[in-house]
Structures are given as structure tokens and as C-alpha cells.
Design a protein around this motif. Structure first.
Motif, mmCIF file in Angstrom:
data_model
loop_
_atom_site.group_PDB
_atom_site.id
_atom_site.type_symbol
_atom_site.label_atom_id
_atom_site.label_comp_id
_atom_site.label_asym_id
_atom_site.label_seq_id
_atom_site.Cartn_x
_atom_site.Cartn_y
_atom_site.Cartn_z
ATOM 1 N N MET A 261 6.544 39.216 65.109
ATOM 2 C CA MET A 261 5.557 39.340 64.060
ATOM 3 C C MET A 261 5.612 40.712 63.413
ATOM 4 S SD MET A 261 3.135 36.674 64.111
ATOM 5 C CE MET A 261 3.111 35.226 65.097
ATOM 6 N N THR A 262 6.267 41.642 64.039
ATOM 7 C CA THR A 262 6.398 42.956 63.423
ATOM 8 C C THR A 262 7.764 43.064 62.778
ATOM 9 O OG1 THR A 262 7.264 43.911 65.453
ATOM 10 C CG2 THR A 262 4.890 44.027 65.137
ATOM 11 N N GLY A 263 7.933 44.103 61.997
ATOM 12 C CA GLY A 263 9.230 44.380 61.446
ATOM 13 C C GLY A 263 9.609 43.563 60.230
ATOM 14 N N ASN A 264 8.690 42.767 59.701
ATOM 15 C CA ASN A 264 9.024 41.985 58.509
ATOM 16 C C ASN A 264 8.723 42.749 57.230
ATOM 17 O OD1 ASN A 264 6.260 41.800 58.262
ATOM 18 N ND2 ASN A 264 6.136 39.620 58.645
ATOM 19 N N GLY A 265 8.239 43.961 57.350
ATOM 20 C CA GLY A 265 8.001 44.799 56.188
ATOM 21 C C GLY A 265 6.689 44.549 55.479
ATOM 22 N N LEU A 266 5.904 43.602 55.938
ATOM 23 C CA LEU A 266 4.632 43.314 55.279
ATOM 24 C C LEU A 266 3.497 44.075 55.960
ATOM 25 C CD1 LEU A 266 4.929 39.482 54.650
ATOM 26 C CD2 LEU A 266 5.207 41.331 53.002
ATOM 27 N N HIS A 267 2.564 44.490 55.149
ATOM 28 C CA HIS A 267 1.359 45.163 55.624
ATOM 29 C C HIS A 267 0.192 44.221 55.353
ATOM 30 C CE1 HIS A 267 -1.188 48.508 56.715
ATOM 31 N NE2 HIS A 267 -1.934 48.261 55.645
ATOM 32 N N TYR A 268 -0.548 43.883 56.384
ATOM 33 C CA TYR A 268 -1.621 42.898 56.267
ATOM 34 C C TYR A 268 -2.977 43.578 56.218
ATOM 35 C CZ TYR A 268 2.115 39.786 57.593
ATOM 36 O OH TYR A 268 3.301 39.108 57.618
ATOM 37 N N ASP B 205 7.476 40.941 48.261
ATOM 38 C CA ASP B 205 8.325 40.345 49.300
ATOM 39 C C ASP B 205 8.941 39.044 48.802
ATOM 40 O OD1 ASP B 205 9.253 40.162 52.164
ATOM 41 O OD2 ASP B 205 8.013 38.346 52.037
ATOM 42 N N TYR B 206 8.165 38.276 48.074
ATOM 43 C CA TYR B 206 8.652 37.018 47.532
ATOM 44 C C TYR B 206 9.709 37.260 46.452
ATOM 45 C CZ TYR B 206 8.778 32.561 45.128
ATOM 46 O OH TYR B 206 9.200 31.399 44.545
ATOM 47 N N GLU B 207 9.449 38.224 45.581
ATOM 48 C CA GLU B 207 10.365 38.501 44.476
ATOM 49 C C GLU B 207 11.669 39.144 44.928
ATOM 50 O OE1 GLU B 207 7.978 40.921 41.887
ATOM 51 O OE2 GLU B 207 6.892 39.183 41.083
ATOM 52 N N GLY C 32 -4.603 38.833 53.980
ATOM 53 C CA GLY C 32 -3.577 38.819 52.951
ATOM 54 C C GLY C 32 -2.500 39.837 53.240
ATOM 55 N N ALA C 33 -1.366 39.652 52.591
ATOM 56 C CA ALA C 33 -0.264 40.595 52.685
ATOM 57 C C ALA C 33 -0.330 41.522 51.472
ATOM 58 C CB ALA C 33 1.064 39.865 52.732
ATOM 59 N N GLU C 34 -0.435 42.809 51.744
ATOM 60 C CA GLU C 34 -0.497 43.770 50.653
ATOM 61 C C GLU C 34 0.803 43.725 49.855
ATOM 62 O OE1 GLU C 34 -1.467 48.503 49.984
ATOM 63 O OE2 GLU C 34 -1.543 47.658 51.981
ATOM 64 N N ASP C 35 0.680 43.561 48.550
ATOM 65 C CA ASP C 35 1.841 43.433 47.669
ATOM 66 C C ASP C 35 2.792 42.334 48.137
ATOM 67 O OD1 ASP C 35 0.923 45.470 46.007
ATOM 68 O OD2 ASP C 35 1.969 47.021 47.145
#
Length: 113
Positions: free
Chosen positions: A1-8, A107-109, A100-103
Motif C-alpha cells: 500500500m505504500t510506495g505508489n506515489g499517492l498522498h491520501y 497519477d491517472y494522466e 481522497g488521493a491528493e492530485d
């Protein structure tokens, strides 16, 4: 769950119940020190802030705002809080959870980044 670059960022909307409101300010601080602060300290990967909103909202009295890069730690924090008197007695009612995931759109783009 860590290391995916997303900040929740999570928002827990809470309502203080009469069991909390009838406690003195000193008793409330005892509850927080005894039951809540150790749980928060045990999950340093989650940054927590408390916001009073009762003067501005009829929906909830408080909002817990949490930030983390690790959803597993977020889940563990919530489970630990559920075991405290805040929810077991209960002293607060959980009205709404928003995570939510910040920005997250970035990540999608740009999935390779």
C-alpha cells in the motif's frame, strides 16, 4: 500500500454525543490523553489534525483530518480508534468518511511517473 506515489487525505466527520458533552473539560483531556493520544502515537505514518466545526455546521461537530502515504496504516489507525471509548461507549458518532488521493488526477494522466 505504500510506495505508489499517492498522498491520501481523509476526512472523518464526527458528532460529539451527550456522553462527551457532559464530561468536564478536564475529563475530556483525560480521555484524550489516556485513549486517543497513544493510538495516534502508535501510527506515526498518519498525520492527524482535529477541527471544530460546530459553530459553522449543523451536520457534524468535529472533523478529523488525516494525511498519509500508507493506506494500511490509515486502516490500522481507524481500527484502533474504534476500540477506544470514543466509539465503543460511544462518545462520538461517525457521520461520514471521505478519503481522497491528493492530485490523484495526475497519477491517472501520467501513470508511468
Amino acid at each position: 500500500m505504500t510506495g505508489n506515489g499517492l498522498h491520501y487525505v481523509a476526512f472523518l466527520h464526527l458528532t460529539a454525543l451527550p456522553a462527551w458533552l457532559t464530561l468536564s473539560r478536564e475529563q475530556r483531556q483525560e480521555v484524550v490523553g489516556r485513549d486517543v493520544e497513544p493510538v495516534l502515537a502508535a501510527h506515526p505514518a498518519v498525520r492527524v489534525r482535529w477541527v471544530d466545526v460546530e459553530a459553522f455546521s449543523a451536520e457534524s461537530s468535529d472533523v478529523l483530518i488525516a494525511e498519509t502515504d500508507d493506506l494500511r496504516e490509515w486502516n490500522r489507525l481507524v481500527e484502533a480508534l474504534r476500540d477506544t471509548c470514543l466509539f465503543a461507549d460511544p462518545l462520538f458518532r461517525l457521520d461520514r468518511v471521505l478519503v481522497g488521493a491528493e492530485d490523484g488526477f495526475r497519477d491517472y494522466e501520467h501513470p508511468a511517473d
